[in-house]
Design a protein around this motif. Structure first.
Motif, mmCIF file in Angstrom:
data_model
loop_
_atom_site.group_PDB
_atom_site.id
_atom_site.type_symbol
_atom_site.label_atom_id
_atom_site.label_comp_id
_atom_site.label_asym_id
_atom_site.label_seq_id
_atom_site.Cartn_x
_atom_site.Cartn_y
_atom_site.Cartn_z
ATOM 1 N N PRO A 1 -6.864 8.325 -9.548
ATOM 2 C CA PRO A 1 -6.816 8.532 -8.183
ATOM 3 C C PRO A 1 -7.817 7.367 -7.379
ATOM 4 O O PRO A 1 -8.617 6.712 -8.115
ATOM 5 C CB PRO A 1 -7.457 9.852 -7.961
ATOM 6 N N GLY A 2 -7.418 7.294 -6.226
ATOM 7 C CA GLY A 2 -8.280 6.386 -5.534
ATOM 8 C C GLY A 2 -7.545 5.010 -5.054
ATOM 9 O O GLY A 2 -6.188 4.849 -5.164
ATOM 10 N N GLY A 3 -8.182 4.035 -4.830
ATOM 11 C CA GLY A 3 -7.720 2.741 -4.235
ATOM 12 C C GLY A 3 -8.158 2.560 -3.078
ATOM 13 O O GLY A 3 -9.264 3.026 -2.740
ATOM 14 N N SER A 4 -7.689 1.573 -2.380
ATOM 15 C CA SER A 4 -8.258 1.016 -1.061
ATOM 16 C C SER A 4 -7.008 0.493 -0.148
ATOM 17 O O SER A 4 -6.052 0.419 -0.706
ATOM 18 C CB SER A 4 -9.395 -0.139 -1.340
ATOM 19 N N GLU A 5 -7.412 0.180 0.951
ATOM 20 C CA GLU A 5 -6.510 -0.105 1.988
ATOM 21 C C GLU A 5 -5.790 -1.450 1.492
ATOM 22 O O GLU A 5 -4.595 -1.670 1.650
ATOM 23 C CB GLU A 5 -7.318 -0.535 3.256
#
Length: 157
Positions: free
Chosen positions: A103-107
């Motif tokens: 899960p997660g990530g960035s713009e």
């Protein structure tokens, strides 16, 4: 996925092409799919699980400046991983993958973004696929399938 792996092994064997893998977010799942196929030892030369940036640099020769400039999840790094694998293996084709399984990530690097590269005698091709926030296991499974499809597309039919 099993059918794709069987096809990849059969086509590589028929073409006399050995394969190598350089995997980050899939952590060996592509090599694992190939080795699920009986007789794959005649096709798969070796694979690298280069999960950390240090592993990409040390095992595959990825330039740290390339990672610093583009991030580990980039077509540039995937290309360097594939080139490094091809240069270090006794193979005619190398597939590389790096991405954000979640899960997660960035713009700028959202969950489900995966960069692929394939290196062979004709050069290096890279592409990015946004699978979306499917969850860790589905993104990894989709990445293995996509990588195997890339391998099949590069082999003679």
């Amino acid at each position: 996925m099993t059918a794709l792996a069987y096809q990849a092994v059969a086509r590589a064997k028929a073409a006399g092409v050995r394969l190598a893998t350089a995997e980050s977010c899939t952590a060996g799942l592509i090599a694992g799919a190939l080795t699920d196929v009986p007789g794959s030892s005649s096709v798969l030369d070796r694979g690298w699980v280069s999960y950390s940036n240090a592993a990409k640099e040390e095992m595959l020769g990825v330039d740290p400046a390339l990672i610093a400039a583009n991030g580990a999840v980039s077509e540039e790094v995937a290309r360097a991983m594939a080139e490094g694998a091809l240069a270090r293996a006794r193979a005619g084709l190398a597939i590389a993958v790096t991405g954000v399984a979640g899960p997660g990530g960035s713009e700028h690097k959202p969950e489900g973004r995966v960069c692929f590269a394939l290196a062979d005698a004709t050069g290096v091709r890279a592409e990015t696929v946004d699978f979306g926030p499917l969850g860790r296991a589905p993104v990894r499974a989709a990445s293995v399938e996509h990588a195997l499809r890339m391998v099949l597309a590069a082999l003679p039919s």
